[in-house]
Design a protein around this motif. Sequence first.
Motif, short mmCIF file in Angstrom:
data_model
loop_
_atom_site.label_atom_id
_atom_site.label_comp_id
_atom_site.label_asym_id
_atom_site.label_seq_id
_atom_site.Cartn_x
_atom_site.Cartn_y
_atom_site.Cartn_z
N THR A 6 0.80 -1.04 0.34
CA THR A 6 0.30 0.30 -0.12
C THR A 6 0.86 1.51 -0.18
OG1 THR A 6 0.41 0.06 2.25
CG2 THR A 6 -1.82 -1.32 0.88
N GLY A 7 1.83 1.08 0.41
CA GLY A 7 2.76 2.14 -0.39
C GLY A 7 3.78 2.45 1.12
N PRO A 8 4.45 3.21 1.46
CA PRO A 8 5.22 3.43 2.72
C PRO A 8 4.91 4.08 3.70
CG PRO A 8 4.60 5.33 1.16
CD PRO A 8 4.00 4.88 0.60
N LEU A 9 3.47 4.02 3.58
CA LEU A 9 2.98 3.22 5.49
C LEU A 9 2.02 2.36 5.46
CD1 LEU A 9 0.55 7.39 5.39
CD2 LEU A 9 3.01 6.80 6.82
N PRO A 10 2.38 2.16 6.49
CA PRO A 10 1.94 1.06 7.08
C PRO A 10 0.69 0.36 6.96
CG PRO A 10 2.95 1.63 8.84
CD PRO A 10 3.36 2.72 7.62
N ASN A 11 -1.01 1.48 6.38
CA ASN A 11 -1.59 1.33 6.62
C ASN A 11 -2.36 -0.10 6.21
OD1 ASN A 11 -1.10 4.00 7.09
ND2 ASN A 11 -2.09 4.68 5.61
N ARG A 13 -5.46 0.16 5.02
CA ARG A 13 -6.08 -0.25 3.35
C ARG A 13 -5.18 1.23 2.51
NH1 ARG A 13 -9.75 3.73 2.93
NH2 ARG A 13 -11.01 2.50 1.35
N LYS A 14 -5.56 1.26 1.33
CA LYS A 14 -5.13 1.79 0.16
C LYS A 14 -5.78 3.18 0.48
CE LYS A 14 -2.35 2.17 -4.03
NZ LYS A 14 -1.80 1.47 -5.22
N SER A 15 -5.59 4.00 0.63
CA SER A 15 -6.37 5.03 0.18
C SER A 15 -5.42 6.79 0.70
CB SER A 15 -7.83 5.29 1.48
OG SER A 15 -6.91 5.09 2.65
N CYS A 16 -6.24 7.24 0.31
CA CYS A 16 -5.18 9.00 0.92
C CYS A 16 -4.83 9.52 2.11
CB CYS A 16 -6.58 9.48 1.39
SG CYS A 16 -8.03 10.49 -0.51
N VAL A 17 -3.90 9.98 2.33
CA VAL A 17 -3.74 10.13 3.38
C VAL A 17 -4.41 9.95 4.72
CG1 VAL A 17 -1.68 11.49 5.16
CG2 VAL A 17 -1.41 10.46 2.66
N PHE A 18 -5.02 10.57 5.07
CA PHE A 18 -6.28 10.83 5.85
C PHE A 18 -7.69 11.26 4.90
CE2 PHE A 18 -2.90 14.32 7.95
CZ PHE A 18 -2.39 13.53 8.46
N CYS A 19 -7.70 9.47 5.36
CA CYS A 19 -9.18 9.36 4.44
C CYS A 19 -10.11 8.84 5.68
CB CYS A 19 -9.31 7.46 3.69
SG CYS A 19 -10.51 7.45 3.21
N ALA A 28 -3.18 7.56 12.24
CA ALA A 28 -2.07 8.23 13.04
C ALA A 28 -0.87 8.01 12.31
CB ALA A 28 -1.80 7.11 14.30
N ASN A 29 -0.86 7.09 11.44
CA ASN A 29 0.61 6.78 10.56
C ASN A 29 0.38 8.11 9.56
OD1 ASN A 29 1.10 4.02 11.43
ND2 ASN A 29 -0.46 3.25 9.79
N GLY A 30 -0.80 8.21 9.60
CA GLY A 30 -0.52 9.87 8.68
C GLY A 30 -0.28 11.26 9.33
N ALA A 31 -0.54 10.89 9.99
CA ALA A 31 -0.25 12.29 10.99
C ALA A 31 1.26 12.25 11.22
CB ALA A 31 -1.03 12.32 12.34
N ASP A 32 1.83 10.70 11.46
CA ASP A 32 2.83 10.82 11.95
C ASP A 32 4.53 10.84 10.69
OD1 ASP A 32 2.71 9.96 14.67
OD2 ASP A 32 2.76 7.43 14.51
#
Length: 93
Positions: A6-11, A13-19, A28-32
């Motif tokens: 899903t990209g560099p963030l360990p999210n 789901r694949k989505s916008c940074v703040f979905c 929280a990953n997006g905020a970090d």
Amino acid sequence: MIPRRTGPLPNRRKSCVFCIMGCGQDLANGADHHPGLLDEITTLEHETGWTFFAGESLAGRIARHRRGGSGSCSLPGTWMTLDPWNRPPAEFK
């Protein structure tokens, strides 16, 4: 079936940074990883009086998750598959 990261963030789901559909951990990953974007959204919330979620700011949702409140991801994952049940391939377990 080929697993997709899903990209560099360990999210989850694949989505916008703040979905708005993202779980607390994804937010929280997006905020970090994108604190400047969180600051921009927080400023917009204050300026407009509107919140990212109904009755709750983005920063508030992230803080609630970090305190152990709801919004946790129910399934782990840094993968996406074509599996309709969204199960990780064996090599990612």
